[in-house]
Design a protein around this motif. Sequence first.
Motif, mmCIF file in Angstrom:
data_model
loop_
_atom_site.group_PDB
_atom_site.id
_atom_site.type_symbol
_atom_site.label_atom_id
_atom_site.label_comp_id
_atom_site.label_asym_id
_atom_site.label_seq_id
_atom_site.Cartn_x
_atom_site.Cartn_y
_atom_site.Cartn_z
ATOM 1 N N ASN A 293 11.774 -8.457 -7.282
ATOM 2 C CA ASN A 293 11.132 -7.465 -6.421
ATOM 3 C C ASN A 293 9.646 -7.785 -6.299
ATOM 4 N N PRO A 294 9.003 -7.315 -5.223
ATOM 5 C CA PRO A 294 7.570 -7.564 -5.071
ATOM 6 C C PRO A 294 6.762 -6.742 -6.076
ATOM 7 N N PRO A 295 5.502 -7.072 -6.273
ATOM 8 C CA PRO A 295 4.638 -6.242 -7.114
ATOM 9 C C PRO A 295 4.606 -4.801 -6.603
ATOM 10 N N MET A 296 4.487 -3.868 -7.536
ATOM 11 C CA MET A 296 4.580 -2.439 -7.212
ATOM 12 C C MET A 296 3.269 -1.732 -7.509
ATOM 13 N N ASP A 297 3.036 -0.688 -6.729
ATOM 14 C CA ASP A 297 1.916 0.213 -6.986
ATOM 15 C C ASP A 297 2.475 1.429 -7.727
ATOM 16 N N LEU A 298 2.203 1.523 -9.051
ATOM 17 C CA LEU A 298 2.758 2.601 -9.865
ATOM 18 C C LEU A 298 1.966 3.890 -9.773
ATOM 19 N N SER A 299 0.853 3.857 -9.046
ATOM 20 C CA SER A 299 0.050 5.075 -8.927
ATOM 21 C C SER A 299 0.651 6.062 -7.927
ATOM 22 N N THR A 300 1.605 5.575 -7.121
ATOM 23 C CA THR A 300 2.244 6.462 -6.139
ATOM 24 C C THR A 300 3.513 7.052 -6.733
ATOM 25 N N ASP A 301 4.006 8.120 -6.138
ATOM 26 C CA ASP A 301 5.208 8.786 -6.621
ATOM 27 C C ASP A 301 6.160 8.987 -5.441
ATOM 28 N N PRO A 302 7.261 8.202 -5.364
ATOM 29 C CA PRO A 302 7.657 7.154 -6.311
ATOM 30 C C PRO A 302 6.844 5.879 -6.086
ATOM 31 N N PRO A 303 6.953 4.900 -7.020
ATOM 32 C CA PRO A 303 6.216 3.651 -6.854
ATOM 33 C C PRO A 303 6.553 2.973 -5.528
ATOM 34 N N THR A 304 5.548 2.363 -4.923
ATOM 35 C CA THR A 304 5.747 1.689 -3.637
ATOM 36 C C THR A 304 5.457 0.201 -3.765
ATOM 37 N N ALA A 305 6.137 -0.578 -2.936
ATOM 38 C CA ALA A 305 5.967 -2.023 -2.974
ATOM 39 C C ALA A 305 4.650 -2.427 -2.304
ATOM 40 N N LEU A 306 3.937 -3.399 -2.904
ATOM 41 C CA LEU A 306 2.719 -3.943 -2.321
ATOM 42 C C LEU A 306 3.085 -5.078 -1.365
ATOM 43 N N THR A 307 2.177 -5.377 -0.495
ATOM 44 C CA THR A 307 2.402 -6.469 0.465
ATOM 45 C C THR A 307 1.370 -7.562 0.234
ATOM 46 N N ALA A 308 1.788 -8.795 0.500
ATOM 47 C CA ALA A 308 0.896 -9.952 0.316
ATOM 48 C C ALA A 308 -0.231 -9.903 1.346
ATOM 49 N N PRO A 309 -1.392 -10.470 1.040
ATOM 50 C CA PRO A 309 -1.739 -11.130 -0.235
ATOM 51 C C PRO A 309 -1.976 -10.107 -1.336
ATOM 52 N N PHE A 310 -1.611 -10.480 -2.581
ATOM 53 C CA PHE A 310 -1.727 -9.582 -3.729
ATOM 54 C C PHE A 310 -3.067 -9.830 -4.411
#
Length: 673
Positions: free
Chosen positions: A510-527
């Motif tokens: 899976n792509p890197p996630m942003d855990l600060s959101t509820d629920p966690p959301t996927a980040l988009t490149a570039p990371f």
Amino acid sequence: MSLLNVGARALQVNQTAIQTTGHNIANVNTAGYSRQTVTLGTMPSQYTTDGYIGKGVDVEGILRNHSELLTRQASAAASVQAGDAVRLDRIKQLQDVFTGGTSGLGAAINDMMNALSDVANAPTDLTARGVVLTRMDETAKRMRDASSRIDEISATVEYQIEGGINVVNNLAQDMAEVNRQIVLARGKGQQPNDLLDRRDQLIRDINQYVQTSQVAADDGSITLFVANSQPLVMGERAGSLSVGDPQDFNTNGAQKKLLFTPAGSTQKIELNENVLGGGEVSALMRFQNSDLAEGRNLLGRLAVSISETLNQQNRQGLTLDGELGDNLFSPIELDNAISGQRNADPTLTMGLEVADPSKLQASSYVVRFIGGGGTVTRQADGKVFSFADATELNTLMLGQGLRLTDNATPAADFPGASDGDQFLINPLQNAASQMQAAQFSPRNLAAANAINAAMGPSNDGSLQLVTLRATGNPALVLPPSPVPPATGEGVTLTFSAGSPMTFTPTGNTNPPMDLSTDPPTALTAPFTYTPGQPISIDGWEITLNGVPKTGDTVVVGNASDPQYGDYYLRDSGNAKALMNLRDAKIFDGASLTDGFAGAMAQIGTRTQSAQFAAELSTTIAGNLENERAAVSGVNLDEEAARLIQYQQAYQASAKMIQIAQNIFDNLIQTVGR
């Protein structure tokens, strides 16, 4: 003869006064007795040419010294005082469940979490691991013991409520009979004082259990109402009270309601708890449905949050046998939502499971469906949430830490009801009684990280590993472990220098996630790479410091991969993660170890409030009773003085008859000559 009649009448009147005074003295200790006073009046005088000649005295009536206002006020105040007193007694018992000290549940939780530090320092020490599991078993045992004590309190309260209701029903029947006797007695033209006292005492006795209001009828009877509007006693007829489940939900005793059955009817009417007023039964109902329910919910939330949090973290680590860890506590099954008794389809179910332990509320909920949408009422504070469809309902409940597991489609506006289907969500009531330790072998404590990390051998930058841990948020996906092992396999983070610095992952699911959101959301490149900021991928989290050069790499691999050897035996990354849960914000912003202290504070606040209310109502009830007694009570000194007064008057009246007799005898003798 007139003089003789005056004396005889005076003798009879004073005898009545002495008898009434004696009656007062005899009933000085009789509950509810009102002092009686003989009311005297002058007999109409006889006209003669010499003027009006008096004909003596007569008894106009026997007055009951009684203030209707003070009696009602004292009765109402005594009702409130009785309710406050019994609630205070019971809430003190509940407070004992949430006690501190070394024998309390809070100490067991702290000991359990603190024991993990020894495992973090020596992950291969079986003794340290065994101590942790022993502490977990002790925590579960104390949790079950606390739940059992609450069950005992609940059983005692139910027994006391049933006993109080039986007393009220018997007193209501007695009052109906006294009403009948008073109506008959009033037909004779005089007030039946003793019957009136008895009825007032019956009303006071009923008010000890449930507060009433009353309305007097023209025939002398009194109609007694409960909950402001239901006639418990009307004339010669008495209704009855009972206790049962709410009419909307069959809660199997989880919630209690007071039910009223009118005289001559079999239909039971559910009484609004908010208008019951004072009295022991009313207070015990509120204690059962509010105080005790909150205690159960607080204890259940503790059990669920602790077990779910530790279970989830232990599943992210490796045991001494190189296997992924299992649950440390047996999973607690949440009770399904209770379907409304009048639902269009009573077979519809609404299952529940824990979505986020940190968001759980110590509360029950009522879900009502109206026109496709509906409302959710959180009963702990009465807050109402609205939803437009099932998706919004699921999202709303996720915000309360719960996930709905059944896709029931309740009907809206079904025949015979003004609203649609409804459900009672009460998931935590029985949770604490289920808490059980699930691991007893020290080897099964997953102290090691399930993932490993290594800096690229050709790195030119200053990248350094700060932390690496499995979070399980979202679900953990272990890096690939090739067979046969090949160095370099896993998830590779390749960095690029510049502004901003970035990284590119390869080998991840899976792509890197942003855990600060509820629920966690996927980040988009570039990371973007920021030193000290965690990078979350596939349910694990890595934190790096330093500045990379372009082409620098970090490889995150499966710790059980043979290429890493037995390093996992000496690793304590997951043990540290378990230990760090001590400070995790789980209970309304409070840490895990402070969760029990918060529950203690909530119950303690209720106890202090109940203590203050009991002291205040006791003072008010005492003052009003003193004022009532000042009007109606018997004073022995005063009665003794009156007894002497009436005795002397009686003796004088007898002397008057004697003198009249002498005069009459002399007159007869004179006439006879």
